[in-house]
Write an enzyme that holds these catalytic residues in place. Sequence first.
Site, short mmCIF file in Angstrom:
data_model
loop_
_atom_site.label_atom_id
_atom_site.label_comp_id
_atom_site.label_asym_id
_atom_site.label_seq_id
_atom_site.Cartn_x
_atom_site.Cartn_y
_atom_site.Cartn_z
N ASN A 1 39.52 22.29 22.00
CA ASN A 1 39.17 22.55 23.54
C ASN A 1 40.72 22.99 24.17
O ASN A 1 40.58 24.04 25.08
CB ASN A 1 38.79 21.39 24.15
CG ASN A 1 39.75 20.31 24.23
OD1 ASN A 1 39.98 19.39 23.08
ND2 ASN A 1 40.37 19.80 25.37
N HIS A 2 41.60 22.81 23.72
CA HIS A 2 42.84 23.35 24.35
C HIS A 2 43.00 24.70 23.81
O HIS A 2 44.15 25.41 24.07
CB HIS A 2 44.06 22.44 24.05
CG HIS A 2 44.36 21.26 24.95
ND1 HIS A 2 44.95 21.49 26.14
CD2 HIS A 2 43.68 19.92 24.93
CE1 HIS A 2 44.60 20.21 26.95
NE2 HIS A 2 43.97 19.10 26.08
N HIS B 1 36.78 19.43 15.77
CA HIS B 1 37.60 19.00 16.70
C HIS B 1 37.08 17.74 17.45
O HIS B 1 37.72 16.63 17.64
CB HIS B 1 38.18 20.05 17.71
CG HIS B 1 38.93 19.63 18.75
ND1 HIS B 1 40.38 19.10 18.06
CD2 HIS B 1 39.16 19.03 19.86
CE1 HIS B 1 41.05 18.78 19.17
NE2 HIS B 1 40.43 18.57 20.37
N HIS C 1 40.76 15.38 18.83
CA HIS C 1 40.28 15.27 20.13
C HIS C 1 40.67 13.92 20.97
O HIS C 1 41.25 13.80 22.19
CB HIS C 1 38.83 15.38 20.41
CG HIS C 1 38.26 15.72 21.63
ND1 HIS C 1 38.86 16.77 22.66
CD2 HIS C 1 37.02 15.51 22.35
CE1 HIS C 1 38.50 16.81 23.66
NE2 HIS C 1 37.19 16.05 23.62
N TYR D 1 48.94 23.03 23.24
CA TYR D 1 48.85 22.67 24.76
C TYR D 1 49.11 23.55 25.77
O TYR D 1 49.59 23.14 26.94
CB TYR D 1 49.37 21.40 24.78
CG TYR D 1 48.43 20.02 24.28
CD1 TYR D 1 47.48 19.25 24.79
CD2 TYR D 1 48.35 19.91 22.82
CE1 TYR D 1 46.66 18.61 24.33
CE2 TYR D 1 47.68 19.06 22.11
CZ TYR D 1 46.64 18.44 22.91
OH TYR D 1 45.93 17.51 22.07
N ASP E 1 43.70 21.80 18.53
CA ASP E 1 44.43 21.32 19.85
C ASP E 1 45.90 21.68 19.38
O ASP E 1 46.59 20.41 18.68
CB ASP E 1 44.23 20.09 20.41
CG ASP E 1 43.10 19.87 21.27
OD1 ASP E 1 42.51 20.80 21.40
OD2 ASP E 1 42.92 18.94 21.98
N HIS F 1 37.82 7.46 25.97
CA HIS F 1 38.20 8.74 26.10
C HIS F 1 37.41 9.53 25.08
O HIS F 1 37.44 9.16 23.95
CB HIS F 1 39.86 8.74 25.83
CG HIS F 1 40.29 9.78 26.54
ND1 HIS F 1 40.08 10.15 27.85
CD2 HIS F 1 41.00 10.89 26.13
CE1 HIS F 1 40.83 11.39 28.39
NE2 HIS F 1 41.35 11.80 27.21
N HIS F 2 36.66 10.48 25.80
CA HIS F 2 35.84 11.19 25.06
C HIS F 2 34.66 10.74 24.23
O HIS F 2 33.88 11.24 23.36
CB HIS F 2 36.77 12.21 24.03
CG HIS F 2 37.72 13.04 24.40
ND1 HIS F 2 37.61 13.77 25.57
CD2 HIS F 2 39.22 12.96 24.21
CE1 HIS F 2 38.83 14.47 26.04
NE2 HIS F 2 39.74 13.75 25.16
N ASP G 1 46.13 17.72 17.40
CA ASP G 1 46.50 17.33 18.65
C ASP G 1 47.96 17.41 18.65
O ASP G 1 48.50 16.00 19.14
CB ASP G 1 45.79 16.13 19.50
CG ASP G 1 43.88 16.37 19.26
OD1 ASP G 1 43.54 16.41 20.25
OD2 ASP G 1 43.47 16.09 18.09
N HIS H 1 43.04 10.98 21.23
CA HIS H 1 44.44 10.89 20.74
C HIS H 1 44.78 9.50 20.37
O HIS H 1 45.56 8.56 21.06
CB HIS H 1 45.08 11.01 22.01
CG HIS H 1 45.12 12.71 22.64
ND1 HIS H 1 45.62 12.88 23.60
CD2 HIS H 1 44.52 13.74 22.02
CE1 HIS H 1 45.27 14.07 24.00
NE2 HIS H 1 44.62 14.71 23.12
#
Length: 468
Positions: A232-233, A317, A354, A198, A195, A326-327, A166, A356
Site C-alpha cells: 500500500n505504501h 502484501h 502489511h 515509506y 512496503d 491492526h489491519h 515493510d 508490522h
Amino acid sequence: MFSKWVFCGFVYFLLGFLNLVEFCSGGITSSYVRNADLSLDMPLDSDVFRVPPGYNAPQQVHITQGDHGGRGLIISWITPDEPGSNTVVYWAEDSKLKGSANGVVLTYKYFNYTSGYIHHCKIKNLKFDTKYYYEVGIGNTTRQFWFITPPKVGPDAPYTFGLIGDLGQTYDSNRTLTHYESNPAKGQTVLFVGDLSYADDYPFHDNARWDTWSRFIERNAAHQPWIWTAGNHELDFDPEIGETKPFKPYTSRFFVPYRASESTSPLWYSIKRAAAYVIVLSSYSAYGKSTPQYKWLAMELPKVNRTETPWLIVLMHSPWYNSYVHHYMEGESMRVVYESWFVEYKVDVVFAGHVHAYERSERISNIAYNIVNGLCTPRSDHSAPVYITIGDGGNLEGLATEMTEPQPPYSAYREASFGHGIFDIKNRTHAYFSWHRNQDGFAVEADSLWFHNRYWTSPERTFLAASQ
C-alpha cells in the site's frame, strides 16, 4: 522380515511425528517483550545513505530476476546529474571474455520532485550457478559489483530465500538488513513482500526518500536479486497534490520480468528459481472476477509443473489470515476470490507483510463456507498453504502489538518483534523455514517449521516410487 517391518514402522512413525510438527505446533503467543516505541529514522547524513563519490556516479544499484527461468537479470541504477552511459559490462568469474548490454533510461516527476536518470538493463543467457561481475558508469566513476546466478531449474536444486517486508529506513530497518546479511543460512535471493521506502509517510510523499532508501539497500540488493511485491505504501496516489497515477515511483524505479509470464502488469507476475515457482500478486489492484489479475492467475496456476518446480510460493502484501488488531481482515475479500485456487493447486506457503509483526498459521482454509451453511470457521486442511506474515522489517510506523484474544486456533505462532525469515529449500520433498528476531544472535531461530512437499510426499507418489 522382522527388521524390515520395524524399519517401516519407524518410517511411518517419523512421518507422523513430522506431520505433527507441521500441523499441531500452534497456539503460541510469544512472551518476548520489547520496546514498543516508534522506530526512529536514521539521520540523512548516515553512512548507509552516502552518495558515491564522483560526478554523476551510479547509485541505488539493485538487481532482480530478468526472465522466467533464471538465466536473465535486470540491473537498475540511477545517475543524478545526467543520463551518462546506459551500458552494463559483465563477465563470469572464470572467464576473461566480457559481454555488454544496453538498457533504457527514464525519469519521472512527482509533485515538486524530479527523479534522477533511472537506468534498467537486462542481461540474457547467463550460465546457471555462476558468479558474475558487472560494471556500471563511466571512467573514474565506474562501479563494480557481483552476483551469483541460481542453479538450473529442477526439483532437487537446493536454494535459500530470504524474507523481508515493510522495511523503511529506520535504525530498526538497518538492524533487520544487517541481521539478514549476517545470518549463517546465507540467503541467496530476497523475497520482498511490499512496503519499501515509506516515502509516502513524509510531507508531499517526499520522493527523495526513495533515493535514500535505495542507497540504503544497495549493499545487498546490488549483489542478490530482490523479488519485488507492491504494498500500500507503493501506491503514492494523492489527488490533492495532483498525483493520480498509482504506483508511479515504484513502477519507474523497480522493473520486473512480468511479460515473461504473460502478465499485463508489473504488479503481478511469476518466476521460476531453482526448485521454486514464485507467484507475486497485487493486493491493491483489482482482483475480482474478469479483472486482468484474476484472468492471469486463472491461466498461471495450471502452468505450474510440480515435477519441475515442486515448491509453489505466493507473495502478496495484505495477509488473509491475521490475528492482530491492526489491519484485521483487510485481506478478506481477496481471500474469498482466490483461496479455493490455492487449495486446489496446493500452494505450499503464502508470505505477506502489511502487519508490522510476525505470525505463522496452521494449514487451514475457509473454502467450505457458502454464506448459508454457517461453516464460517477456518478448518484444518492438508491441501492448504501455510500463511506467514512477515511485515516486521522495522519501518517508522512501529510494531503492531495489539492482538485479538484469545488466539484463534489457526494461528500457530505470533510475536510483535522486528526480524526476517529464511526459506531454505533442501530438495523436492523438504524445505525449512525459520524466523529470526533482530534482538537475537544471528543463528537463533525464534520460530521454525519443516515443510514437507505434498506433491512429492503424497501417499500415491510414495507408493508409486516404492513399486518402481
